[in-house]
Design a protein around this motif. Structure first.
Motif, short mmCIF file in Angstrom:
data_model
loop_
_atom_site.label_atom_id
_atom_site.label_comp_id
_atom_site.label_asym_id
_atom_site.label_seq_id
_atom_site.Cartn_x
_atom_site.Cartn_y
_atom_site.Cartn_z
N HIS A 29 53.17 42.01 20.91
CA HIS A 29 53.35 43.27 21.65
C HIS A 29 52.85 44.46 20.85
CE1 HIS A 29 55.33 41.87 25.23
NE2 HIS A 29 56.35 41.32 24.58
N LEU A 30 53.09 44.45 19.55
CA LEU A 30 52.57 45.54 18.72
C LEU A 30 51.06 45.59 18.77
CD1 LEU A 30 54.66 45.64 15.40
CD2 LEU A 30 54.38 47.46 17.07
N ALA A 31 50.44 44.42 18.70
CA ALA A 31 48.97 44.35 18.70
C ALA A 31 48.38 44.85 20.02
CB ALA A 31 48.51 42.92 18.43
N THR A 32 49.13 44.74 21.10
CA THR A 32 48.65 45.19 22.41
C THR A 32 49.24 46.54 22.81
OG1 THR A 32 50.36 43.89 23.51
CG2 THR A 32 48.21 42.85 23.24
N SER A 33 49.85 47.22 21.86
CA SER A 33 50.42 48.57 22.05
C SER A 33 51.57 48.62 23.07
CB SER A 33 49.34 49.58 22.45
OG SER A 33 48.37 49.65 21.44
N ASN A 34 52.26 47.52 23.25
CA ASN A 34 53.47 47.50 24.08
C ASN A 34 54.68 47.72 23.17
OD1 ASN A 34 52.10 46.92 26.49
ND2 ASN A 34 52.06 44.74 25.99
N PHE A 35 54.83 48.95 22.72
CA PHE A 35 55.80 49.25 21.67
C PHE A 35 57.25 49.06 22.10
CE2 PHE A 35 52.01 51.93 20.78
CZ PHE A 35 51.55 51.18 19.71
N ALA A 98 56.81 50.49 15.50
CA ALA A 98 56.72 50.77 16.93
C ALA A 98 57.38 52.11 17.26
CB ALA A 98 57.38 49.65 17.73
N CYS A 99 58.49 52.40 16.62
CA CYS A 99 59.17 53.68 16.84
C CYS A 99 58.29 54.85 16.40
CB CYS A 99 60.51 53.72 16.10
SG CYS A 99 61.78 52.70 16.87
N LEU A 100 57.58 54.67 15.30
CA LEU A 100 56.67 55.73 14.86
C LEU A 100 55.58 55.97 15.89
CD1 LEU A 100 56.28 54.95 11.05
CD2 LEU A 100 57.50 56.87 12.10
N GLN A 101 55.06 54.90 16.46
CA GLN A 101 54.02 55.04 17.49
C GLN A 101 54.55 55.77 18.72
OE1 GLN A 101 50.76 54.32 17.19
NE2 GLN A 101 51.21 53.76 15.08
#
Length: 147
Positions: A29-35, A98-101
């Protein structure tokens, strides 16, 4: 993501397997920007680790767990518990990322603090904290190390 979801739908009672599947799916999910989904899967992994840790410490908590989980936890040896801790630690770092993003800075700091606490807890359990702290101490006056 679909493969990890399929693995989780098998309803395995193996706690370590489920934790690793959630952790790997979070990484996907991180790699696909699904934070948001990444944070959810990281939280699931950390919750499993906490449940196992509490189950090992408190028998009343352990007895309330499903029978399959109880068997799985009893089967975890020291190496399995160490693996579960490390997977949970990685998930805390991934959740912070993910939270930072998502610009959820307070949540990112909370995950970092939890990760730090778990890291030191891991070291103490494995006998590494005292070793590390003695290596990082300032040399005493007059010692060969300080010259």
């Amino acid at each position: 993501v679909k493969c990890y979801t399929s693995a989780l739908l098998c309803n395995s009672s193996d706690v370590l397997l489920r934790a690793v599947c959630h952790a790997n799916r979070a990484n996907s999910h991180l790699a696909t920007s699904n934070f948001g989904h990444a944070i959810r899967d990281c939280n699931a992994t950390v919750a499993m680790f906490e449940a196992v840790r509490r189950g090992n410490e408190r028998t009343d908590y352990f007895e309330k767990m499903p029978a399959g989980w109880q068997r799985s936890i009893r089967a975890l040896d020291a190496e399995g518990m160490t693996t579960l801790r490390r997977v949970a630690l990685k998930c805390m770092v991934r959740a912070a990322s993910a939270c930072l993003q998502l610009e959820r800075f307070a949540a990112a700091i909370t995950y970092c603090q939890k990760a730090q606490d778990l890291f030191w807890h891991c070291d103490e359990d494995e006998g590494g904290a005292s070793e590390k702290s003695s290596k990082n101490k300032a040399p005493e006056k007059g010692s060969k190390r300080g010259r």
